[in-house]
Scaffold this motif. Structure first.
Motif, short mmCIF file in Angstrom:
data_model
loop_
_atom_site.label_atom_id
_atom_site.label_comp_id
_atom_site.label_asym_id
_atom_site.label_seq_id
_atom_site.Cartn_x
_atom_site.Cartn_y
_atom_site.Cartn_z
N ASP A 69 5.75 24.72 -21.65
CA ASP A 69 6.93 25.32 -22.02
C ASP A 69 6.68 26.56 -23.25
OD1 ASP A 69 9.48 24.22 -20.52
OD2 ASP A 69 8.73 22.49 -21.72
N THR A 71 8.49 29.36 -25.61
CA THR A 71 9.66 30.03 -26.02
C THR A 71 9.47 31.06 -26.93
OG1 THR A 71 10.93 28.19 -25.51
CG2 THR A 71 12.01 29.57 -26.96
N HIS A 76 13.36 31.92 -23.09
CA HIS A 76 12.40 30.97 -22.43
C HIS A 76 11.43 31.77 -21.54
CE1 HIS A 76 10.41 27.60 -20.19
NE2 HIS A 76 10.86 28.29 -18.97
N TRP A 170 6.03 27.88 -29.11
CA TRP A 170 7.14 28.43 -29.72
C TRP A 170 6.84 29.34 -30.69
CZ3 TRP A 170 9.44 28.79 -34.83
CH2 TRP A 170 10.73 28.78 -34.74
#
Length: 190
Positions: A69, A71, A76, A170
């Motif tokens: 993932d 971000t 996103h 992130w």
């Protein structure tokens, strides 16, 4: 002829990809990927830059999957399909994606450690403490990388990929504590 079909358990054309257990459902249409985050046009050159071989077929002596993932500033970023797959040359890297689920396939003839930095290089995106993809980390911002919900304090590019690992990259305000997934619900058979 080279077979580049992927794992038998991955989604097939037209099927909606599996979703992470912590994420809301996504539309069945392929997400739009900004050009700055797209897969490179020459997958073989990108794999070579990452120190990865291009093979005539998937090697499954070592076969596992991780999930990524990303971000950046609250947005996103979709991990593109076909990273590490060169359809023109009919070749495939041991690190690759088949779809936009964020599942990274690790399929190799040898059990060698593959890293997050290799995957980002193959994606054509930088991963340093000062830059993630096309985003330069400004004053007041920070890069945080998590593996299975645990903050990684060492070089994020050196993070070794592991089976069923959930990796969250992130970028955001240094004062913020992000909420990131610690697991991913992989499809059966992965």
């Amino acid at each position: 002829m080279v077979l580049l079909t992927g794992c038998s358990s991955t989604s097939s054309a037209g099927a909606a990809p599996s979703q992470p257990s912590s994420a809301p459902s996504q539309p069945s249409a392929a997400p739009s990927i900004p050009a700055t985050w797209a897969a490179p046009l020459d997958a073989s050159a990108a794999a070579q830059q990452a120190g990865l071989p291009m093979l005539g077929q998937e090697m499954l002596a070592v076969h596992y999957h991780a999930h990524l993932d990303v971000t950046v500033d609250g947005q996103h970023i979709t991990v593109p399909a076909q990273i590490g797959i060169d359809n023109i040359r009919q070749a495939i890297s041991p690190l690759h994606t088949h779809d936009t689920t964020g599942i990274v396939h690790i399929e190799s003839a040898e059990n060698v450690p593959f890293t997050l930095g290799q995957f980002f290089t193959e994606w054509g995106q930088p991963l340093t403490s000062h830059q993630v993809g096309p985003t330069t980390i400004s004053n007041g911002e920070v890069l945080r990388v998590y593996s299975n919900g645990t903050l990684i304090t060492s070089d994020p590019a050196a993070l070794k990929l592991q089976a069923h690992q959930e990796i969250a990259v992130w970028v955001g305000p240094s004062s913020a504590t992000p909420t990131v997934p610690s697991t991913y619900q992989f499809p059966a058979g992965l």
